[in-house]
Design a protein around this motif. Structure first.
Motif, mmCIF file in Angstrom:
data_model
loop_
_atom_site.group_PDB
_atom_site.id
_atom_site.type_symbol
_atom_site.label_atom_id
_atom_site.label_comp_id
_atom_site.label_asym_id
_atom_site.label_seq_id
_atom_site.Cartn_x
_atom_site.Cartn_y
_atom_site.Cartn_z
ATOM 1 N N CYS A 69 68.085 -47.760 -86.269
ATOM 2 C CA CYS A 69 67.017 -47.251 -85.409
ATOM 3 C C CYS A 69 67.134 -47.832 -84.002
ATOM 4 C CB CYS A 69 65.665 -47.571 -86.017
ATOM 5 S SG CYS A 69 64.273 -46.910 -85.090
ATOM 6 N N ASP A 70 67.374 -49.134 -83.917
ATOM 7 C CA ASP A 70 67.546 -49.769 -82.607
ATOM 8 C C ASP A 70 68.736 -49.174 -81.861
ATOM 9 O OD1 ASP A 70 65.370 -51.410 -82.893
ATOM 10 O OD2 ASP A 70 66.527 -53.163 -83.528
ATOM 11 N N ALA A 71 69.832 -48.948 -82.569
ATOM 12 C CA ALA A 71 71.026 -48.379 -81.934
ATOM 13 C C ALA A 71 70.749 -46.955 -81.452
ATOM 14 C CB ALA A 71 72.201 -48.392 -82.901
ATOM 15 N N LEU A 72 70.038 -46.178 -82.251
ATOM 16 C CA LEU A 72 69.717 -44.803 -81.869
ATOM 17 C C LEU A 72 68.840 -44.767 -80.630
ATOM 18 C CD1 LEU A 72 69.667 -41.736 -82.494
ATOM 19 C CD2 LEU A 72 67.605 -42.195 -83.811
ATOM 20 N N LEU A 73 67.778 -45.570 -80.619
ATOM 21 C CA LEU A 73 66.879 -45.570 -79.471
ATOM 22 C C LEU A 73 67.557 -46.123 -78.217
ATOM 23 C CD1 LEU A 73 63.503 -46.597 -81.118
ATOM 24 C CD2 LEU A 73 64.240 -44.335 -80.378
ATOM 25 N N SER A 74 68.423 -47.102 -78.369
ATOM 26 C CA SER A 74 69.166 -47.625 -77.219
ATOM 27 C C SER A 74 70.074 -46.548 -76.641
ATOM 28 C CB SER A 74 70.004 -48.833 -77.634
ATOM 29 O OG SER A 74 69.169 -49.886 -78.027
ATOM 30 N N THR A 75 70.688 -45.757 -77.506
ATOM 31 C CA THR A 75 71.559 -44.673 -77.042
ATOM 32 C C THR A 75 70.745 -43.603 -76.326
ATOM 33 O OG1 THR A 75 73.084 -45.085 -78.859
ATOM 34 C CG2 THR A 75 73.241 -42.950 -77.770
ATOM 35 N N PRO A 93 61.073 -41.448 -66.729
ATOM 36 C CA PRO A 93 61.731 -40.967 -67.954
ATOM 37 C C PRO A 93 61.739 -42.026 -69.067
ATOM 38 C CG PRO A 93 63.024 -40.364 -66.035
ATOM 39 C CD PRO A 93 61.926 -41.252 -65.560
ATOM 40 N N GLU A 94 61.911 -43.291 -68.694
ATOM 41 C CA GLU A 94 61.900 -44.356 -69.699
ATOM 42 C C GLU A 94 60.549 -44.447 -70.380
ATOM 43 O OE1 GLU A 94 63.085 -44.782 -66.603
ATOM 44 O OE2 GLU A 94 65.195 -45.178 -66.981
ATOM 45 N N ALA A 95 59.469 -44.283 -69.605
ATOM 46 C CA ALA A 95 58.127 -44.347 -70.173
ATOM 47 C C ALA A 95 57.865 -43.177 -71.130
ATOM 48 C CB ALA A 95 57.072 -44.358 -69.063
ATOM 49 N N VAL A 96 58.386 -42.012 -70.795
ATOM 50 C CA VAL A 96 58.221 -40.846 -71.665
ATOM 51 C C VAL A 96 58.943 -41.063 -72.983
ATOM 52 C CG1 VAL A 96 58.744 -38.385 -71.914
ATOM 53 C CG2 VAL A 96 57.879 -39.244 -69.740
ATOM 54 N N VAL A 97 60.196 -41.556 -72.940
ATOM 55 C CA VAL A 97 60.961 -41.805 -74.162
ATOM 56 C C VAL A 97 60.274 -42.898 -74.991
ATOM 57 C CG1 VAL A 97 63.126 -42.687 -75.082
ATOM 58 C CG2 VAL A 97 63.144 -41.020 -73.234
ATOM 59 N N ALA A 98 59.824 -43.963 -74.351
ATOM 60 C CA ALA A 98 59.152 -45.037 -75.074
ATOM 61 C C ALA A 98 57.870 -44.542 -75.730
ATOM 62 C CB ALA A 98 58.854 -46.193 -74.143
ATOM 63 N N GLN A 99 57.141 -43.658 -75.043
ATOM 64 C CA GLN A 99 55.895 -43.114 -75.592
ATOM 65 C C GLN A 99 56.195 -42.234 -76.799
ATOM 66 O OE1 GLN A 99 53.802 -40.513 -72.951
ATOM 67 N NE2 GLN A 99 51.943 -40.495 -74.185
ATOM 68 N N LYS A 100 57.231 -41.395 -76.721
ATOM 69 C CA LYS A 100 57.575 -40.525 -77.835
ATOM 70 C C LYS A 100 58.144 -41.295 -79.016
ATOM 71 C CE LYS A 100 58.076 -36.356 -75.213
ATOM 72 N NZ LYS A 100 58.770 -35.096 -75.048
ATOM 73 N N ALA A 101 58.799 -42.417 -78.742
ATOM 74 C CA ALA A 101 59.373 -43.216 -79.815
ATOM 75 C C ALA A 101 58.322 -44.038 -80.542
ATOM 76 C CB ALA A 101 60.459 -44.145 -79.267
ATOM 77 N N ALA A 102 57.204 -44.276 -79.905
ATOM 78 C CA ALA A 102 56.153 -45.116 -80.508
ATOM 79 C C ALA A 102 55.349 -44.384 -81.542
ATOM 80 C CB ALA A 102 55.223 -45.647 -79.428
#
Length: 102
Positions: A69-75, A93-102
């Motif tokens: 999971c960590d590797a996928l999200l880092s990619t 864009p980083e905030a959007v990805v972090a919000q969707k991943a949470a």
């Protein structure tokens, strides 16, 4: 290594149905024609190998899944475009990805 091999390389494992894992999900198959072993694998063995097959604790599976999971999200974060935040105060864009991943 020798203690693991001594468990699997002994006369006891030659008996039909001898357990190869503590849960009993993996057992020695009976003597079959070569073509029948493929059917045995497809029908009688689990689709996903449990950590016990490799002599590991069940937490090993959880640790592996967390690493994946960590590797996928880092990619995902690494390949997203490096756009600047919008001038209207919208999220980066980083905030959007972090919000969707949470």
């Amino acid at each position: 290594l020798l203690s693991i091999l001594s468990k699997f390389l002994s006369p006891d494992v030659l008996a039909d149905g001898a357990p190869l894992a503590p849960s009993g999900a993996y057992r020695m198959p009976p003597l079959l024609p070569l073509e029948a072993y493929g059917e045995h694998v497809a029908a009688d063995l689990p689709a996903h190998d449990a950590p016990e097959v490799f002599g590991m604790h069940s937490n090993a599976s959880t640790a592996f899944q967390l690493q994946e999971c960590d590797a996928l999200l880092s990619t995902v974060i690494a390949i997203q475009p490096r756009a600047l935040p919008r001038g209207d105060g919208g999220p980066s864009p980083e905030a959007v990805v972090a919000q969707k991943a949470a």
